[in-house]
Design an enzyme around this catalytic site. Structure first.
Site, PDB file in Angstrom:
ATOM      1  N   ARG A 118       2.181  84.457  13.896  1.00  0.00           N
ATOM      2  CA  ARG A 118       1.393  84.200  14.700  1.00  0.00           C
ATOM      3  C   ARG A 118       1.636  82.873  15.665  1.00  0.00           C
ATOM      4  NH1 ARG A 118      -3.838  84.945  11.476  1.00  0.00           N
ATOM      5  NH2 ARG A 118      -2.703  83.621   9.952  1.00  0.00           N
ATOM      6  N   ASP A 160       0.603  80.051  18.414  1.00  0.00           N
ATOM      7  CA  ASP A 160      -1.002  79.334  19.081  1.00  0.00           C
ATOM      8  C   ASP A 160      -1.368  79.520  20.763  1.00  0.00           C
ATOM      9  OD1 ASP A 160      -1.836  78.317  16.457  1.00  0.00           O
ATOM     10  OD2 ASP A 160      -0.595  76.620  16.869  1.00  0.00           O
ATOM     11  N   TYR A 194      12.247  78.809  15.571  1.00  0.00           N
ATOM     12  CA  TYR A 194      11.575  78.102  16.635  1.00  0.00           C
ATOM     13  C   TYR A 194      12.252  77.255  17.488  1.00  0.00           C
ATOM     14  CZ  TYR A 194       6.888  79.903  15.292  1.00  0.00           C
ATOM     15  OH  TYR A 194       5.746  80.732  14.869  1.00  0.00           O
ATOM     16  N   ARG A 235       5.590  71.844  16.236  1.00  0.00           N
ATOM     17  CA  ARG A 235       4.955  71.049  17.320  1.00  0.00           C
ATOM     18  C   ARG A 235       4.772  69.750  16.747  1.00  0.00           C
ATOM     19  NH1 ARG A 235      -0.353  73.529  19.670  1.00  0.00           N
ATOM     20  NH2 ARG A 235      -0.320  71.563  20.818  1.00  0.00           N
TER      21      ARG A 235
END
Length: 263
Positions: free
Chosen positions: A49, A51, A109, A196
Protein backbone atom coordinates in the site's frame (compact mmCIF):
# COMPACT_ATOMS: atom_id res chain seq x y z
CA UNK A 1 -10.25 -17.63 -11.26
CA UNK A 2 -7.50 -15.48 -9.83
CA UNK A 3 -5.76 -12.78 -11.85
CA UNK A 4 -2.64 -10.72 -11.16
CA UNK A 5 -2.50 -7.21 -12.60
CA UNK A 6 0.19 -4.58 -13.01
CA UNK A 7 -0.95 -1.12 -11.96
CA UNK A 8 0.82 2.19 -12.53
CA UNK A 9 -0.40 5.51 -11.18
CA UNK A 10 0.37 9.11 -10.43
CA UNK A 11 -0.69 9.37 -6.80
CA UNK A 12 -0.99 13.16 -6.68
CA UNK A 13 -4.79 13.26 -6.69
CA UNK A 14 -5.31 10.29 -4.38
CA UNK A 15 -5.32 9.64 -0.65
CA UNK A 16 -3.13 6.60 -1.21
CA UNK A 17 -3.82 3.09 -2.44
CA UNK A 18 -6.23 1.90 0.25
CA UNK A 19 -9.96 2.56 0.00
CA UNK A 20 -11.18 5.23 2.42
CA UNK A 21 -14.66 6.45 3.22
CA UNK A 22 -13.95 10.15 2.92
CA UNK A 23 -11.30 10.37 0.21
CA UNK A 24 -10.61 9.06 -3.30
CA UNK A 25 -8.12 6.20 -3.49
CA UNK A 26 -6.35 4.24 -6.21
CA UNK A 27 -7.87 0.99 -4.95
CA UNK A 28 -11.35 2.48 -5.17
CA UNK A 29 -11.13 3.58 -8.81
CA UNK A 30 -9.29 0.41 -9.90
CA UNK A 31 -11.81 -1.91 -8.25
CA UNK A 32 -14.64 0.06 -9.87
CA UNK A 33 -13.04 -0.40 -13.29
CA UNK A 34 -12.63 -4.17 -12.95
CA UNK A 35 -16.08 -4.50 -11.41
CA UNK A 36 -17.54 -2.83 -14.49
CA UNK A 37 -15.79 -5.34 -16.78
CA UNK A 38 -16.79 -8.30 -14.59
CA UNK A 39 -20.37 -7.07 -14.08
CA UNK A 40 -19.90 -8.07 -10.44
CA UNK A 41 -18.00 -6.66 -7.46
CA UNK A 42 -14.22 -7.12 -7.66
CA UNK A 43 -11.84 -6.59 -4.74
CA UNK A 44 -8.10 -6.01 -5.17
CA UNK A 45 -5.22 -6.90 -2.84
CA UNK A 46 -1.93 -5.15 -3.63
CA UNK A 47 1.73 -5.93 -3.04
CA UNK A 48 2.35 -2.79 -0.99
CA UNK A 49 0.00 0.00 0.00
CA UNK A 50 1.15 3.53 -0.80
CA UNK A 51 0.35 6.77 1.04
CA UNK A 52 -1.28 9.93 -0.25
CA UNK A 53 0.73 11.53 -3.04
CA UNK A 54 2.97 8.49 -3.60
CA UNK A 55 3.24 7.06 -7.12
CA UNK A 56 3.69 3.56 -8.55
CA UNK A 57 5.55 2.41 -11.60
CA UNK A 58 5.00 -1.32 -11.03
CA UNK A 59 2.37 -2.01 -8.39
CA UNK A 60 0.98 -5.57 -8.47
CA UNK A 61 -2.43 -6.63 -7.23
CA UNK A 62 -4.67 -9.68 -7.54
CA UNK A 63 -8.40 -10.32 -7.66
CA UNK A 64 -10.76 -13.30 -7.76
CA UNK A 65 -13.77 -13.53 -10.02
CA UNK A 66 -16.24 -15.99 -11.52
CA UNK A 67 -16.63 -13.76 -14.60
CA UNK A 68 -15.26 -15.29 -17.79
CA UNK A 69 -13.56 -12.61 -19.90
CA UNK A 70 -10.65 -12.73 -22.37
CA UNK A 71 -7.41 -11.20 -21.08
CA UNK A 72 -7.75 -8.47 -23.71
CA UNK A 73 -11.15 -7.54 -22.25
CA UNK A 74 -9.79 -7.35 -18.72
CA UNK A 75 -6.92 -5.14 -19.87
CA UNK A 76 -8.60 -2.79 -22.34
CA UNK A 77 -11.96 -2.77 -20.60
CA UNK A 78 -10.51 -1.77 -17.24
CA UNK A 79 -8.34 0.94 -18.78
CA UNK A 80 -11.33 2.42 -20.56
CA UNK A 81 -12.99 2.89 -17.16
CA UNK A 82 -9.98 4.36 -15.37
CA UNK A 83 -8.99 8.03 -15.05
CA UNK A 84 -5.89 9.14 -17.02
CA UNK A 85 -3.60 9.02 -13.96
CA UNK A 86 -4.17 5.28 -13.34
CA UNK A 87 -3.40 2.54 -15.85
CA UNK A 88 -3.38 -1.25 -16.00
CA UNK A 89 -0.17 -2.37 -17.70
CA UNK A 90 -0.87 -6.12 -17.84
CA UNK A 91 -3.24 -8.87 -16.65
CA UNK A 92 -2.23 -12.51 -16.11
CA UNK A 93 -4.07 -15.58 -14.75
CA UNK A 94 -2.38 -17.01 -11.66
CA UNK A 95 -2.95 -20.06 -9.43
CA UNK A 96 -5.15 -19.60 -6.40
CA UNK A 97 -2.19 -19.84 -4.02
CA UNK A 98 -0.66 -16.69 -5.55
CA UNK A 99 -1.06 -13.69 -3.25
CA UNK A 100 0.11 -10.23 -4.31
CA UNK A 101 1.28 -9.41 -0.80
CA UNK A 102 2.27 -12.68 0.85
CA UNK A 103 4.06 -14.39 -2.05
CA UNK A 104 6.15 -11.30 -2.86
CA UNK A 105 9.84 -11.89 -2.18
CA UNK A 106 10.94 -8.25 -2.18
CA UNK A 107 9.71 -4.76 -2.98
CA UNK A 108 11.63 -1.87 -4.46
CA UNK A 109 10.99 1.82 -3.84
CA UNK A 110 12.71 4.71 -5.57
CA UNK A 111 12.90 8.22 -4.17
CA UNK A 112 13.44 10.89 -6.83
CA UNK A 113 15.07 14.23 -5.99
CA UNK A 114 15.52 17.20 -8.30
CA UNK A 115 18.61 18.95 -6.94
CA UNK A 116 19.01 22.34 -8.57
CA UNK A 117 18.44 25.99 -7.67
CA UNK A 118 15.14 26.32 -9.56
CA UNK A 119 11.95 24.31 -9.59
CA UNK A 120 10.79 22.28 -12.59
CA UNK A 121 7.42 22.78 -14.22
CA UNK A 122 7.59 19.23 -15.58
CA UNK A 123 8.49 17.52 -12.32
CA UNK A 124 5.92 19.26 -10.10
CA UNK A 125 4.35 16.64 -7.81
CA UNK A 126 6.59 13.98 -9.40
CA UNK A 127 9.84 14.61 -7.52
CA UNK A 128 11.11 16.27 -4.36
CA UNK A 129 12.83 19.57 -5.11
CA UNK A 130 15.91 20.28 -2.97
CA UNK A 131 17.49 23.63 -3.84
CA UNK A 132 20.61 23.37 -1.66
CA UNK A 133 23.40 21.26 -3.22
CA UNK A 134 23.44 17.65 -2.02
CA UNK A 135 26.58 15.54 -1.67
CA UNK A 136 25.32 12.30 -3.20
CA UNK A 137 28.58 10.49 -2.45
CA UNK A 138 28.22 11.18 1.27
CA UNK A 139 24.57 10.07 1.03
CA UNK A 140 25.66 6.82 -0.62
CA UNK A 141 28.26 6.24 2.10
CA UNK A 142 25.64 6.76 4.80
CA UNK A 143 23.21 4.40 3.06
CA UNK A 144 25.54 1.42 3.52
CA UNK A 145 24.86 1.44 7.27
CA UNK A 146 21.20 0.63 6.62
CA UNK A 147 21.77 -2.43 4.44
CA UNK A 148 21.00 -5.77 6.06
CA UNK A 149 18.53 -7.04 8.63
CA UNK A 150 17.98 -4.41 11.32
CA UNK A 151 15.52 -2.97 13.80
CA UNK A 152 14.18 0.04 11.88
CA UNK A 153 12.23 1.56 14.78
CA UNK A 154 13.88 4.94 14.11
CA UNK A 155 12.38 4.89 10.61
CA UNK A 156 8.75 3.97 11.37
CA UNK A 157 5.91 6.42 11.87
CA UNK A 158 3.87 6.66 15.05
CA UNK A 159 0.92 5.21 13.12
CA UNK A 160 2.82 2.08 12.05
CA UNK A 161 0.92 -1.09 12.95
CA UNK A 162 3.58 -3.65 12.07
CA UNK A 163 4.14 -6.28 14.76
CA UNK A 164 7.92 -6.22 14.34
CA UNK A 165 10.31 -3.39 13.37
CA UNK A 166 12.80 -5.88 11.88
CA UNK A 167 13.23 -5.52 8.13
CA UNK A 168 15.86 -6.82 5.71
CA UNK A 169 17.17 -4.25 3.23
CA UNK A 170 18.88 -6.09 0.36
CA UNK A 171 20.00 -2.98 -1.49
CA UNK A 172 20.12 0.75 -0.84
CA UNK A 173 21.82 2.95 -3.42
CA UNK A 174 22.19 6.66 -4.09
CA UNK A 175 23.17 7.81 -7.57
CA UNK A 176 23.25 11.17 -9.31
CA UNK A 177 22.19 11.62 -12.93
CA UNK A 178 22.73 15.28 -13.74
CA UNK A 179 20.37 17.32 -11.56
CA UNK A 180 18.58 14.16 -10.41
CA UNK A 181 19.43 12.10 -7.33
CA UNK A 182 17.84 8.66 -7.10
CA UNK A 183 17.60 6.77 -3.81
CA UNK A 184 16.57 3.18 -4.42
CA UNK A 185 15.89 0.46 -1.85
CA UNK A 186 14.95 -3.18 -2.13
CA UNK A 187 13.68 -4.92 1.01
CA UNK A 188 11.50 -7.84 2.01
CA UNK A 189 8.96 -5.38 3.47
CA UNK A 190 8.70 -1.83 4.80
CA UNK A 191 7.40 -0.10 7.90
CA UNK A 192 4.99 2.82 7.56
CA UNK A 193 6.93 5.83 6.19
CA UNK A 194 10.16 3.81 6.33
CA UNK A 195 11.36 4.72 2.84
CA UNK A 196 10.46 8.40 3.21
CA UNK A 197 12.27 8.51 6.56
CA UNK A 198 15.34 6.89 4.99
CA UNK A 199 15.22 9.53 2.26
CA UNK A 200 14.80 12.29 4.85
CA UNK A 201 17.88 11.12 6.75
CA UNK A 202 20.01 10.85 3.61
CA UNK A 203 18.90 14.30 2.41
CA UNK A 204 19.93 15.82 5.75
CA UNK A 205 23.33 14.14 5.47
CA UNK A 206 23.68 15.26 1.85
CA UNK A 207 23.01 18.87 2.89
CA UNK A 208 25.80 18.68 5.42
CA UNK A 209 23.54 18.79 8.50
CA UNK A 210 25.25 15.66 9.86
CA UNK A 211 28.14 13.34 8.95
CA UNK A 212 27.61 10.05 7.12
CA UNK A 213 28.14 8.19 10.40
CA UNK A 214 24.87 9.67 11.69
CA UNK A 215 22.91 7.05 9.75
CA UNK A 216 24.34 4.26 11.90
CA UNK A 217 23.75 6.28 15.09
CA UNK A 218 20.09 6.85 14.21
CA UNK A 219 19.57 3.20 13.27
CA UNK A 220 21.13 1.89 16.49
CA UNK A 221 19.30 4.50 18.59
CA UNK A 222 15.90 3.06 17.52
CA UNK A 223 14.25 6.39 18.32
CA UNK A 224 12.20 8.12 15.62
CA UNK A 225 12.61 11.47 17.40
CA UNK A 226 16.37 11.35 16.75
CA UNK A 227 15.88 10.98 13.01
CA UNK A 228 15.46 13.66 10.34
CA UNK A 229 12.15 14.96 9.01
CA UNK A 230 10.11 12.69 6.75
CA UNK A 231 10.80 13.40 3.07
CA UNK A 232 7.87 14.68 0.95
CA UNK A 233 5.52 12.10 -0.54
CA UNK A 234 5.76 13.37 -4.11
CA UNK A 235 9.29 12.01 -4.57
CA UNK A 236 8.38 8.41 -3.74
CA UNK A 237 7.61 5.65 -6.24
CA UNK A 238 6.64 2.04 -5.70
CA UNK A 239 9.21 0.92 -8.25
CA UNK A 240 8.70 -2.82 -8.49
CA UNK A 241 8.04 -6.11 -6.76
CA UNK A 242 9.71 -9.51 -7.12
CA UNK A 243 7.89 -12.85 -7.14
CA UNK A 244 9.06 -16.44 -7.58
CA UNK A 245 9.69 -17.14 -11.28
CA UNK A 246 7.24 -20.05 -11.17
CA UNK A 247 4.34 -17.59 -11.41
CA UNK A 248 5.58 -16.32 -14.78
CA UNK A 249 4.67 -12.69 -14.14
CA UNK A 250 6.15 -9.83 -16.17
CA UNK A 251 9.37 -8.42 -14.76
CA UNK A 252 9.81 -4.64 -14.38
CA UNK A 253 12.42 -3.12 -16.71
CA UNK A 254 15.81 -2.39 -15.21
CA UNK A 255 15.44 1.38 -15.59
CA UNK A 256 13.05 3.66 -17.45
CA UNK A 257 14.18 6.99 -16.01
CA UNK A 258 12.82 8.99 -18.92
CA UNK A 259 9.31 7.74 -18.20
CA UNK A 260 9.04 9.84 -15.06
CA UNK A 261 11.69 12.52 -15.47
CA UNK A 262 12.41 14.94 -18.31
CA UNK A 263 15.96 14.56 -19.58
Amino acid sequence: MRFAVGVEYDGTAYAGWQTQQSARSVQQVTEAAFSHVAAQPVGLICAGRTDAGVHARWQVAHFDTTANRPLRAWLLGSNSELPPDVSIAWVRPVPMHFHARYTAQARTYRYVILNRTTRSAFAMNRAASIFKPLDHERMAEAATALIGSHDFSAFRSAECQANSPIRNVEKLTVVRQGDWILIEATANAYLHHMMRNIAGLLIAIGRGDAPASWAKEVLEGRDRKRNAATAPAEGLYFWGVRYPAVFGLPVPPEDDRSAIMPR
